[in-house]
Scaffold this active site. Structure first.
Site, PDB file in Angstrom:
ATOM      1  N   GLU A 135       0.801  -1.238   0.000  1.00 33.00           N
ATOM      2  CA  GLU A 135       0.000   0.000   0.000  1.00 33.00           C
ATOM      3  C   GLU A 135       0.834   1.289   0.000  1.00 33.00           C
ATOM      4  O   GLU A 135       0.651   2.156   0.849  1.00 33.00           O
ATOM      5  CB  GLU A 135      -0.955   0.005   1.196  1.00 33.00           C
ATOM      6  CG  GLU A 135      -1.883  -1.193   1.198  1.00 33.00           C
ATOM      7  CD  GLU A 135      -2.917  -1.172   2.332  1.00 33.00           C
ATOM      8  OE1 GLU A 135      -2.838  -0.289   3.199  1.00 33.00           O
ATOM      9  OE2 GLU A 135      -3.789  -2.048   2.340  1.00 33.00           O
ATOM     10  N   ASN A 163       2.167  -5.085  -3.207  1.00 35.13           N
ATOM     11  CA  ASN A 163       0.764  -5.418  -2.926  1.00 35.13           C
ATOM     12  C   ASN A 163      -0.039  -4.147  -2.641  1.00 35.13           C
ATOM     13  O   ASN A 163       0.429  -3.274  -1.923  1.00 35.13           O
ATOM     14  CB  ASN A 163       0.753  -6.321  -1.679  1.00 35.13           C
ATOM     15  CG  ASN A 163      -0.580  -6.976  -1.407  1.00 35.13           C
ATOM     16  OD1 ASN A 163      -1.153  -7.605  -2.303  1.00 35.13           O
ATOM     17  ND2 ASN A 163      -1.086  -6.859  -0.185  1.00 35.13           N
ATOM     18  N   HIS A 176     -10.329  -6.218  -2.119  1.00 35.04           N
ATOM     19  CA  HIS A 176     -11.412  -6.072  -1.135  1.00 35.04           C
ATOM     20  C   HIS A 176     -12.550  -5.402  -1.895  1.00 35.04           C
ATOM     21  O   HIS A 176     -12.497  -4.204  -2.186  1.00 35.04           O
ATOM     22  CB  HIS A 176     -10.951  -5.193   0.036  1.00 35.04           C
ATOM     23  CG  HIS A 176      -9.814  -5.803   0.807  1.00 35.04           C
ATOM     24  ND1 HIS A 176      -9.955  -6.951   1.543  1.00 35.04           N
ATOM     25  CD2 HIS A 176      -8.522  -5.426   0.949  1.00 35.04           C
ATOM     26  CE1 HIS A 176      -8.799  -7.254   2.115  1.00 35.04           C
ATOM     27  NE2 HIS A 176      -7.901  -6.351   1.760  1.00 35.04           N
ATOM     28  N   GLU A 198      -5.994 -10.723  -1.183  1.00 38.65           N
ATOM     29  CA  GLU A 198      -6.791 -10.507   0.037  1.00 38.65           C
ATOM     30  C   GLU A 198      -8.278 -10.489  -0.292  1.00 38.65           C
ATOM     31  O   GLU A 198      -9.045  -9.682   0.241  1.00 38.65           O
ATOM     32  CB  GLU A 198      -6.385  -9.181   0.712  1.00 38.65           C
ATOM     33  CG  GLU A 198      -4.909  -9.112   1.059  1.00 38.65           C
ATOM     34  CD  GLU A 198      -4.501  -7.857   1.829  1.00 38.65           C
ATOM     35  OE1 GLU A 198      -5.378  -7.133   2.335  1.00 38.65           O
ATOM     36  OE2 GLU A 198      -3.288  -7.609   1.922  1.00 38.65           O
ATOM     37  N   ASP A 248     -12.039 -10.484  -0.627  1.00 38.10           N
ATOM     38  CA  ASP A 248     -13.311 -10.596   0.089  1.00 38.10           C
ATOM     39  C   ASP A 248     -14.301  -9.680  -0.616  1.00 38.10           C
ATOM     40  O   ASP A 248     -13.908  -8.707  -1.265  1.00 38.10           O
ATOM     41  CB  ASP A 248     -13.189 -10.311   1.599  1.00 38.10           C
ATOM     42  CG  ASP A 248     -12.414  -9.061   1.965  1.00 38.10           C
ATOM     43  OD1 ASP A 248     -12.350  -8.118   1.140  1.00 38.10           O
ATOM     44  OD2 ASP A 248     -11.876  -8.994   3.082  1.00 38.10           O
TER      45      ASP A 248
HETATM   46  C1  XIL Z   1      -6.168  -6.203   8.432  1.00 36.68           C
HETATM   47  C2  XIL Z   1      -6.459  -7.372   9.344  1.00 36.68           C
HETATM   48  O1  XIL Z   1      -7.369  -8.224   8.707  1.00 36.68           O
HETATM   49  C3  XIL Z   1      -7.022  -6.909  10.658  1.00 36.68           C
HETATM   50  O2  XIL Z   1      -7.118  -7.982  11.571  1.00 36.68           O
HETATM   51  C4  XIL Z   1      -6.133  -5.804  11.240  1.00 36.68           C
HETATM   52  O3  XIL Z   1      -6.758  -5.294  12.397  1.00 36.68           O
HETATM   53  C5  XIL Z   1      -5.886  -4.706  10.249  1.00 36.68           C
HETATM   54  O4  XIL Z   1      -5.340  -5.253   9.060  1.00 36.68           O
HETATM   55  N1  XIL Z   1      -4.931  -4.562   3.749  1.00 36.68           N
HETATM   56  C6  XIL Z   1      -3.914  -5.354   4.205  1.00 36.68           C
HETATM   57  C7  XIL Z   1      -4.132  -6.229   5.389  1.00 36.68           C
HETATM   58  O5  XIL Z   1      -2.865  -5.423   3.563  1.00 36.68           O
HETATM   59  O6  XIL Z   1      -2.961  -6.400   6.137  1.00 36.68           O
HETATM   60  C8  XIL Z   1      -5.219  -5.716   6.268  1.00 36.68           C
HETATM   61  O7  XIL Z   1      -5.476  -6.684   7.297  1.00 36.68           O
HETATM   62  C9  XIL Z   1      -6.462  -5.436   5.451  1.00 36.68           C
HETATM   63  C10 XIL Z   1      -6.200  -4.405   4.418  1.00 36.68           C
END
Ligand code: XIL
Length: 469
Positions: A160, A202, A238, A265, A267
């Site tokens: 990020e 990422n 996401h 990641e 979802d």
């Molecule tokens: C999130 C986790 O799922 C949570 O448990 C934590 O509190 C915060 O981070 N992008 C990412 C992940 O790269 O590391 C993040 O994970 C979600 C967003």
């Protein structure tokens, strides 16, 4: 009836039907369709992973699903900076080591997440700046990547680092303020520490061709042209209730730069369209030959950081959701293609020519390898450096398919195998035998499995021989 007989029968029936209908025969589909996410992904040369929160490893329902369905894991929080270096120079690998041990015991590969990120930094790092922070950052990358050396399939080296919105520019952060070259410095440090891991950038909000994904695209193109060691780009994905129509085209343009892409990641907001969005992402990955795998950010809805979005593939009870079935079907329907070799990129700086102004040529569509003779064949591609090498081996099933396979390799004197993934090694010097693991032994005719190993010394000239059972 064993799997191979079922396959033979299916092929015979298909051939007869195809001949009768005067059509071309295809050998995939029903007989080889997996019934779990990991089996179906593995049949297509991909992994299917989940983010794991350490405390869930004592929840039986959770672990049962994790081990049945997933062959890749990533720590949801346990490998982040605040977890691994809570005080400067004092490292804590408890959670990360526990996850790696779980993965190794269950035939799962591990994604490492994340070496440098503007969030979830320990307090001491948040209050640092300038050259002190830069050297603390690089030390963190080196120490953590060294600790997990040989155990990580791919690292999110930087997470990020780009801004949202229309700028296409870097995000402001304490990391960025140490100088624009912090990202390439991190990749070089990670490569030096663990030359066997793929190194990824990422990010999120990169789910189509937009200003942010284009900013990242330009960085990756620049890195490739200058020999900065980057191997992959992670698309967090996401997602909300719809999927951008250029989601796949965006993955493909990155792949065309010569990097792997991974959905890291995933979802998706629940509601009427959830199953379709999940399926669309899966199809896009299957259609991009360098898309090497998909990870969902958790296992069940109640494990998700998105709370009431019910954003994952399993209900809290462990039941499969409609979205699960849509993903499984999309995996099974995907073309039987071979992903790119798992060798890391160059370790030495490349030419300093500016990035090309025209996009590089599109890779031709992958073709299904023709079935060979009975048994199997193996080929190796080698990435060597002084004192070590990574070998990526492709196993192709012959016309009878395989229930299992063995690959033998005779190493030159002085060489030894130090780490193996997606296979089990017997011996480490001289003639070393690699056997399939549980999820990649059953191959239909012409299907390909890939495994790899890392060694010290020279791997020059090794020739694999394959036997099938
Ligand atoms: C999130 C986790 O799922 C949570 O448990 C934590 O509190 C915060 O981070 N992008 C990412 C992940 O790269 O590391 C993040 O994970 C979600 C967003």
């Amino acid at each position: 009836m064993n799997h191979k007989r079922v396959l033979r029968l299916a092929v015979t029936v298909a051939a007869t039907g195809a001949l009768a209908a005067g059509m071309t025969m295809t050998l995939t589909s029903t007989a080889s369709a997996g019934t779990t996410l990991k089996a179906s992904a593995a049949e297509k040369g991909r992994y299917f992973g989940a983010a794991v929160a350490g405390q869930k490893l004592s929840d039986n329902t959770y672990v049962t699903i994790l081990n049945r369905e997933f062959n890749s894991v990533v720590a949801e929080n346990d490998m982040k900076w605040d977890a691994t270096e809570p005080q400067q120079g004092r490292f804590n690998y408890t959670g990360g080591d526990r996850l790696v041990a779980h993965a190794q015991a269950n035939g799962q590969s591990v994604r490492g997440h994340a070496l440098l990120w503007y969030q979830q930094q320990p307090g001491w790092a948040q209050s640092m700046s300038g050259s002190a922070l830069r050297s603390a950052m690089m030390n963190h990358v080196t120490q953590v990547a060294t600790h997990f050396k040989g155990k990580i399939y791919a690292w999110d080296v930087v997470n990020e680092a780009f801004a949202d919105g229309n700028s296409g520019a870097r995000r402001d952060s304490n990391l960025q303020r140490t100088g624009n070259d912090w990202i390439e410095a991190a990749f070089r440090a990670a490569r030096a520490a663990d030359p066997g891991a793929k190194l990824c950038y990422n990010d999120y909000n990169t789910d189509g061709i937009n200003a942010k994904s284009t900013g990242i695209y330009n960085m990756v193109r620049d890195f490739k042209s200058r020999g900065v060691p980057i191997d992959c780009v992670g698309f967090q994905s996401h997602l909300g209730t719809s999927l951008s129509s250029d989601y796949q085209a965006n993955l493909q343009r990155f792949a065309d730069l010569g990097v792997d892409v991974q959905i890291t990641e995933l979802d998706v907001m629940s509601g009427g369209n959830q199953a379709n969005v999940f399926a669309g992402v899966t199809r896009a990955c299957m259609n991009v030959s360098r898309c090497t795998g998909i990870t969902t950010w958790g296992v069940r809805d109640c494990d998700s950081w998105r709370g009431s979005d019910n954003a994952l593939l399993f209900e809290c009870s462990g039941n499969k959701k409609a979205a699960y079935t849509s993903v499984l079907n999309a995996l099974n329907a995907g073309p039987a293609i071979t992903p790119s070799p798992t060798t890391p990129g160059p370790t030495t700086p490349g030419p300093t020519t500016p990035p090309p102004t025209t996009p590089p040529p599109t890779t031709p569509p992958p073709t299904t390898p023709p079935p060979g003779p009975e048994g199997c064949t193996a080929s190796v591609s080698l990435n060597s450096w002084t004192g070590g090498f990574v070998a990526s081996v492709k196993v192709t099933a012959g016309s009878a398919g395989t229930n299992g396979w063995n690959v033998s390799v005779t190493l030159p004197g002085g060489a030894s195998v130090t780490n193996t993934w997606s296979a089990t090694a017997s011996g480490s010097t001289g003639t070393v035998r690699f056997a399939n693991v549980n999820y990649n032994g059953q191959l239909a005719a012409g299907q390909v499995a890939e495994f790899g190993f890392q060694g010290t010394g020279s791997g020059a000239g090794i020739t694999p021989t394959c036997t099938a059972s």
